[in-house]
Design an enzyme around this catalytic site. Structure first.
Site, PDB file in Angstrom:
ATOM      1  N   GLY A 196      25.949  68.044 -47.699  1.00 21.10           N
ATOM      2  CA  GLY A 196      26.600  67.811 -46.420  1.00 21.10           C
ATOM      3  C   GLY A 196      25.905  66.742 -45.592  1.00 21.10           C
ATOM      4  O   GLY A 196      25.331  65.780 -46.114  1.00 21.10           O
ATOM      5  N   SER A 197      25.930  66.936 -44.265  1.00 17.64           N
ATOM      6  CA  SER A 197      25.474  65.886 -43.344  1.00 17.64           C
ATOM      7  C   SER A 197      23.970  65.644 -43.368  1.00 17.64           C
ATOM      8  O   SER A 197      23.505  64.700 -42.727  1.00 17.64           O
ATOM      9  CB  SER A 197      25.916  66.223 -41.921  1.00 17.64           C
ATOM     10  OG  SER A 197      27.325  66.173 -41.824  1.00 17.64           O
ATOM     11  N   THR A 198      23.186  66.483 -44.069  1.00 17.20           N
ATOM     12  CA  THR A 198      21.773  66.128 -44.216  1.00 17.20           C
ATOM     13  C   THR A 198      21.638  64.792 -44.935  1.00 17.20           C
ATOM     14  O   THR A 198      20.663  64.062 -44.732  1.00 17.20           O
ATOM     15  CB  THR A 198      21.016  67.216 -45.025  1.00 17.20           C
ATOM     16  OG1 THR A 198      21.647  67.379 -46.303  1.00 17.20           O
ATOM     17  CG2 THR A 198      21.026  68.543 -44.276  1.00 17.20           C
ATOM     18  N   PHE A 199      22.662  64.421 -45.759  1.00 20.29           N
ATOM     19  CA  PHE A 199      22.643  63.148 -46.469  1.00 20.29           C
ATOM     20  C   PHE A 199      22.806  61.966 -45.519  1.00 20.29           C
ATOM     21  O   PHE A 199      22.492  60.830 -45.881  1.00 20.29           O
ATOM     22  CB  PHE A 199      23.741  63.125 -47.539  1.00 20.29           C
ATOM     23  CG  PHE A 199      23.210  63.215 -48.948  1.00 20.29           C
ATOM     24  CD1 PHE A 199      23.519  62.264 -49.893  1.00 20.29           C
ATOM     25  CD2 PHE A 199      22.378  64.258 -49.314  1.00 20.29           C
ATOM     26  CE1 PHE A 199      23.028  62.349 -51.186  1.00 20.29           C
ATOM     27  CE2 PHE A 199      21.880  64.357 -50.599  1.00 20.29           C
ATOM     28  CZ  PHE A 199      22.196  63.394 -51.539  1.00 20.29           C
ATOM     29  N   LYS A 200      23.296  62.221 -44.307  1.00 19.45           N
ATOM     30  CA  LYS A 200      23.404  61.132 -43.335  1.00 19.45           C
ATOM     31  C   LYS A 200      22.028  60.599 -42.959  1.00 19.45           C
ATOM     32  O   LYS A 200      21.899  59.441 -42.537  1.00 19.45           O
ATOM     33  CB  LYS A 200      24.159  61.618 -42.103  1.00 19.45           C
ATOM     34  CG  LYS A 200      25.631  61.898 -42.365  1.00 19.45           C
ATOM     35  CD  LYS A 200      26.329  62.524 -41.172  1.00 19.45           C
ATOM     36  CE  LYS A 200      27.781  62.847 -41.519  1.00 19.45           C
ATOM     37  NZ  LYS A 200      28.464  63.594 -40.444  1.00 19.45           N
TER      38      LYS A 200
END
Length: 581
Positions: free
Chosen positions: A304-308
């Site tokens: 999820g958004s941890t990859f941002k």
């Protein structure tokens, strides 16, 4: 004639007879000497025969002893040689010397069926001590024609004494060693467990065997001599806290699973790691359904958004994007039949810090587009997010990615969909974002700073790392990381809520939530990553990461930071002190 006269006559006859034999050439003298010689020769022959017989017997016995000594030990009915049954494994200790695994002496019950008088009676008597005994299987063993059968491995002293009191002929005990884990399930997925023959099956137990112990055991070169203990990098105090938080998350959030790790950002040492459901290594079969899976290193998920965090770091490190740049996030992105939109859209132009704070899919996708598809793939590979992680644990799964990267893949991967990685390697890559740009493969063994520097690889510039520290802290204070803040410890990070794939489609009702955090942000020493798989509740009634994974990090840091030697600081630059009156 008187008695005395008779004696005198006999003496004179004897004298006469002796005198006759002494005459040279006498016939009676020659006959007497021949008889004596013949008897002497016969005696010598008999003694020689006896000596030869005994010599042959001793040679046969000696030869058989040499034969038995050089022959391999006979193994029947799966019985192992005594030296292998009692072979030692090294103790496993935490970084402070606390015992995580050790050997204890025990005995195992066996039978010699050919000596069993009444198999039915023997089974009935054994069942009085061992109620869970397989009656049918035991009877089959006792009535067989073999000379050895195991009946029950690793008995307690009480069971041994009770069976001895039964006095069953043909029943005996053999000494063995059993692996004991004082902490039970506390560090189950790290320490691992052994099988009934004391051989490592999982975790660091298997790692120890893979370092040569199993090979030595296979050729019979192990013994019962105590071995040098193996010290791990984990702190059992912190480990107990992390497991407690993880197990409670599964219960409180009605989740399918949960996990967390505490990682030294500068050395790569794993201080604690837990995955739930788990198991008790003293009785691993009870956790066979779900507990054996180590979701932290052997499970892959779309993070999820941890990859941002990685997409933003990539854009900044490329030099094509600066913190002061802005991106238009007013309109959704439509590509390949898909529509990319923001969960909490602001419908305006956003700066890079705002894109990170509001977790904008549109803004993040546009930053990835500036860098390009090939550079995007290369950057994630450089951070170790697309390849199998290298560490001591045998249970490590390889990430998945598209066979061919197209623009739609790069866009979705930029915000954490389309690539599945393990939570542990996500934490390792996160450490590189805040520790000055050094990627350090994780270890479950103690590692000094000098040793870490030798294996470290520089993956981003120091300036990029400084910018990412700023963004982590900015999001911790103003964004989705607020629920992970702990007073005095300056926690920053990035949440990630990913919809899970069900029957080939994303289901918005089933989430995989994660939070990638670091503290203290002024000089990050530790990385903490938590996840919660398919929660059905959370703090404040929400089920996204800020209500599930972020509070898990908060609870871990609040309880573990003092044990890790992190001093709380209050006020600007730590000038103020928190006082209670």
């Amino acid at each position: 004639m008187s008695f005395l006269s008779r004696i005198m006559v006999l003496k004179s006859k004897a004298h006469f007879s002796a005198g006759g034999h002494n005459r040279p050439g006498g016939t009676q003298s020659s006959a007497f000497q021949g008889t004596v010689k013949k008897k002497s020769d016969q005696a010598r022959s008999r003694v020689a025969i006896i000596i030869a017989g005994f010599s042959v017997v001793y040679c046969i016995i000696g030869g058989r002893l040499v034969q038995y000594g050089m022959a391999s030990p006979e193994v029947v009915s799966s019985i192992m040689p005594a030296d292998r049954l009692m072979a030692s494994r090294p103790d496993i200790l935490d970084r402070n010397g606390e015992v995580l695994a050790t050997d204890i002496r025990t005995v195992s019950l066996y039978a010699e069926p050919h000596k069993i008088v009444d198999a039915d009676e023997a089974v009935e008597m054994l069942a009085t001590v061992l109620p869970d005994l397989d009656l049918k299987g035991t009877y089959k063993k006792l009535s067989s024609k073999s000379h050895f059968q195991w009946l029950r491995r690793q008995l307690t002293p009480k069971q041994q004494s009770q069976i001895l009191a039964l006095g069953i002929p043909g029943i005996g005990f053999r000494p063995e060693k059993r692996r004991f884990y004082p902490g039970g399930a506390t560090a189950a997925h790290i320490v691992g467990y052994v099988n009934i023959d004391n051989r490592g099956v999982a975790g660091m137990e298997k790692f120890i065997d893979n370092q040569g112990l199993a090979d030595l055991a296979a050729v019979g070169m192990t013994s019962d001599t105590p071995l040098e203990p193996v010290k791990l990098s984990i702190d059992v105090r912190v480990q107990a806290i992390v497991r407690d938080v993880v197990v409670n998350a599964v219960t409180n959030y009605k989740a399918k699973g949960a996990g967390a790790v505490v990682l030294d950002a500068n050395t790569g040492e794993v201080l604690a790691m837990a995955s739930a459901p788990d198991f008790d290594p003293n009785n691993p079969l009870e956790g066979a359904a779900e507990g054996w899976l180590n979701r932290m290193s052997n499970g892959t998920f779309e993070m999820g958004s941890t990859f941002k965090s990685f997409t933003t770091a990539m854009a900044l490190d490329s030099g094509k994007v600066k913190l002061t740049d802005n991106f238009d996030a007013r309109f959704p992105i439509r590509i390949g039949g898909f529509t990319i939109k923001d969960f909490h859209g602001k419908h305006r132009v956003l700066s890079v810090p705002e894109i990170f704070q509001y977790s904008s899919n549109i803004g993040t996708a546009k930053m990835a587009d500036v860098v390009g598809i090939e550079a995007h793939k290369e950057f994630l590979t450089r951070l170790g997010l697309l390849t199998r992680m290298q560490t001591e644990l045998p249970e490590v799964k390889t990430p998945t990615q598209p066979r061919e990267w197209k623009k739609i893949n790069s866009i979705t991967i930029s915000f954490g969909h389309g690539v599945s990685t393990t939570p542990l390697q996500t934490a390792v890559a996160g450490a590189a974002l805040v520790n000055g740009g050094k990627l350090i493969e994780p270890t479950f063994l103690p590692r000094t700073q000098d040793q870490a520097d030798e294996v470290a690889k520089v993956v981003i510039q120091e300036k990029t790392s400084a910018d990412m520290r700023y963004l982590f802290e900015y999001n911790g204070v103003n964004g989705s990381g607020r629920n992970a803040r702990v007073a005095g410890f300056d926690v920053g990070g990035k949440t990630g809520t990913a919809d899970k794939v069900v029957n080939g489609r994303y289901d918005s009702k089933l989430n995989f939530n994660a939070f990638l955090a670091a503290f203290p942000m002024g000089n990050p020493r530790y990385i903490v990553l938590s996840f919660c798989d398919e929660p059905h509740s959370g703090e404040g009634g929400g089920t996204i990461a800020s209500y599930t994974a972020a509070p898990m990090v908060r609870d871990i840091i609040r309880r573990a930071a003092p044990l890790l030697g992190v001093q709380p600081q209050f006020g600007d630059g730590g000038a103020a002190l928190l006082q209670s009156y």
